[in-house]
Design an enzyme around this catalytic site. Sequence first.
Site, PDB file in Angstrom:
ATOM      1  N   ASN A  52       0.605  -9.580   0.060  1.00  0.00           N
ATOM      2  CA  ASN A  52      -0.435  -8.483  -0.537  1.00  0.00           C
ATOM      3  C   ASN A  52      -0.786  -6.365  -0.096  1.00  0.00           C
ATOM      4  OD1 ASN A  52      -1.897 -10.191   1.277  1.00  0.00           O
ATOM      5  ND2 ASN A  52      -4.265  -9.093   0.870  1.00  0.00           N
ATOM      6  N   ASP A  53      -2.032  -6.655   0.302  1.00  0.00           N
ATOM      7  CA  ASP A  53      -2.008  -5.136   0.148  1.00  0.00           C
ATOM      8  C   ASP A  53      -0.980  -3.737   1.884  1.00  0.00           C
ATOM      9  OD1 ASP A  53      -4.356  -6.350  -0.293  1.00  0.00           O
ATOM     10  OD2 ASP A  53      -5.996  -5.396   0.797  1.00  0.00           O
ATOM     11  N   TRP A  77      -1.163 -16.938  -0.129  1.00  0.00           N
ATOM     12  CA  TRP A  77      -2.283 -16.259   1.071  1.00  0.00           C
ATOM     13  C   TRP A  77      -1.889 -16.753   2.436  1.00  0.00           C
ATOM     14  CZ3 TRP A  77      -6.356 -16.042   4.395  1.00  0.00           C
ATOM     15  CH2 TRP A  77      -6.845 -14.912   4.774  1.00  0.00           C
ATOM     16  N   SER A 110      -6.061  -6.203   6.916  1.00  0.00           N
ATOM     17  CA  SER A 110      -5.745  -4.734   6.439  1.00  0.00           C
ATOM     18  C   SER A 110      -5.928  -3.273   7.308  1.00  0.00           C
ATOM     19  CB  SER A 110      -6.008  -4.429   5.669  1.00  0.00           C
ATOM     20  OG  SER A 110      -5.472  -5.072   4.067  1.00  0.00           O
ATOM     21  N   ASP A 184     -11.282  -3.578   6.687  1.00  0.00           N
ATOM     22  CA  ASP A 184     -10.362  -2.492   6.139  1.00  0.00           C
ATOM     23  C   ASP A 184     -10.487  -1.231   6.177  1.00  0.00           C
ATOM     24  OD1 ASP A 184      -9.501  -5.350   4.960  1.00  0.00           O
ATOM     25  OD2 ASP A 184     -10.905  -4.250   2.935  1.00  0.00           O
ATOM     26  N   GLU A 233     -13.473  -3.347  -1.401  1.00  0.00           N
ATOM     27  CA  GLU A 233     -12.643  -3.857  -0.027  1.00  0.00           C
ATOM     28  C   GLU A 233     -11.529  -1.755  -0.181  1.00  0.00           C
ATOM     29  OE1 GLU A 233     -10.898  -7.925  -0.331  1.00  0.00           O
ATOM     30  OE2 GLU A 233     -10.625  -7.180  -1.721  1.00  0.00           O
TER      31      GLU A 233
HETATM   32  C1  FRU Z   1      -7.738  -6.966  -0.378  1.00  0.00           C
HETATM   33  C2  FRU Z   1      -7.397  -8.085   1.305  1.00  0.00           C
HETATM   34  C3  FRU Z   1      -8.370  -7.264   1.994  1.00  0.00           C
HETATM   35  C4  FRU Z   1      -8.090  -8.056   3.171  1.00  0.00           C
HETATM   36  C5  FRU Z   1      -6.959  -8.504   3.072  1.00  0.00           C
HETATM   37  C6  FRU Z   1      -7.060  -9.941   3.056  1.00  0.00           C
HETATM   38  O1  FRU Z   1      -6.434  -7.416  -1.141  1.00  0.00           O
HETATM   39  O2  FRU Z   1      -8.938  -9.245   0.559  1.00  0.00           O
HETATM   40  O3  FRU Z   1     -10.255  -6.497   2.049  1.00  0.00           O
HETATM   41  O4  FRU Z   1      -8.006  -6.991   4.318  1.00  0.00           O
HETATM   42  O5  FRU Z   1      -6.500  -8.793   1.739  1.00  0.00           O
HETATM   43  O6  FRU Z   1      -5.191  -9.808   2.913  1.00  0.00           O
END
Ligand code: FRU
Length: 512
Positions: A52-53, A77, A110, A184, A233
Amino acid sequence: MKNIFLFGYTIILFFCLFSCSPDTQVKEENSNYYTEQYRPQVHFSPQAKWMNDPNGLVYHEGEYHLFYQYYPDSTVWGPMHWGHAISIDLVHWEHLPIALYPDSLGYIFSGSAVVDIDNTAGFAKDGETAMVAMFTHHDIEGEQAGTLDFQTQSIAYSTDRGRTWTKYEGNPVIPNPGIKDFRDPKVIWDNERSQWVMVLAAYDKAMFYTSSNLKEWTYASSFGIEGDQRLWECPDLFPMKVEGSDESKWVLITSIQKEGPNGGTATSYFVGDFDGQNFISDPEKQEWLDYGKDNYAFVTWSGIPDSLNRKIGIGWMSNWQYAQVVPSKKWRGAMTVPRELKLIQDGNLYRLTNVPVQEFKSLERSSIEVFNLPEIAMNTYELPKGNGLYRFKLRCDEPMSTMRIRLRNSVGEWLEFGYFANAEYYFIDRRNAGKDDFQADFRGYHTGYALYPKDDILMDIIIDHSSIELFADNGQCAMTDIFFLTEPFDRVELVAACADLEFEVIDLDGIW
Ligand code: FRU
């Protein structure tokens, strides 16, 4: 003959084991490298499993680092690691080993990274420069036990150009103040006041901290929207020169977990001022960095020399509504193309624009077809027979009605995008663009707006095997959508009525 072959292969393998990067090794061993169905060809995606991010975006010694939320054991995830890749041109990527693994303090959520040029944290020995990453430790047991303080902020450093990382023994550097969503961290160097500034997402707002050494942090202030309780986020904060003036403004980016412009998750921003402690937003409302459904957690690179005057960022090309059930098999998740940001002004209003970085042009093949068209056009063109990767450029002066560009394939699937003249919006329609029955919110017709609609319409569109990125009016309106076709597109239909019309189809090379 067979023996010679075998000998040759063994030599290559032997050579690779000792000298090739893990990336080259996988490529040598796998002739189907990056050719799976739906595999993005001009975008970054992990070799396998869940992503993801984007995290830790930092430029250092000629390399753009891209870390990312990664779960190496599954395509959904799970316990988060930081995956890692680098690029020297923001177009081609080299995969590097996982940079950060979960530990006793939790999963590695993140965060960001900076180059500590003045060695403020003291991690570098003589002659070294340290890169410092700041991330959220997510204590899963604490979460499951129903506590509130399971997210804390920690740091790690590297003195070998990001190749290996050591977590700081004093972690966490910021304990949790009793806020369930507290994560984050994005660190920047505040040049004007010679201090580190960190912004993080704290439920429905951003919180700002300052530091002189990246280890000790002082709470400064917070900023949110009165009465709006959507979850924030992945924030980002940076100053930008306003185009064509000497004025500087501050931009606060934040991703929003709910009710994006077309539903689900999306990246937004505010323009305002920052005095070293407080962010003060200009009066106008929150704006969207991207109106499509698939650009989340967009953040920018640190460490790009000021002399280059470039602000570049990248987003995760998915949406939490359906990210974990999209039909790719070997991997899940891709990034947008890296984008260059500019701040433009019209009267008292400021607008953040984003367009593909100029380096992306290097993928354009020589077979460029330019069509100068009559004012009213209804045409179908065979797409250049290539690898299904295209860039379209379109200029329509004074649109008289809705403009539609429809991409079709041989099995009756189509993706349409364009400009709806009456209501002055851009749109992407993915309701007939292949597989979409995996989640109810996926199928849709999405709209996006430019802040200052003009008489002339400009569109720059990037088509990959499973995504479209539409940049209208020099990036005033960006829209990113993913899709899952059965067969590649083979023709494009254009319907437009304009005072003057130009349409360009450009064939692209893949990056893998
Ligand atoms: C955003 C998020 C962040 C977090 C991460 C976890 O997509 O929810 O806030 O750090 O993904 O994977």
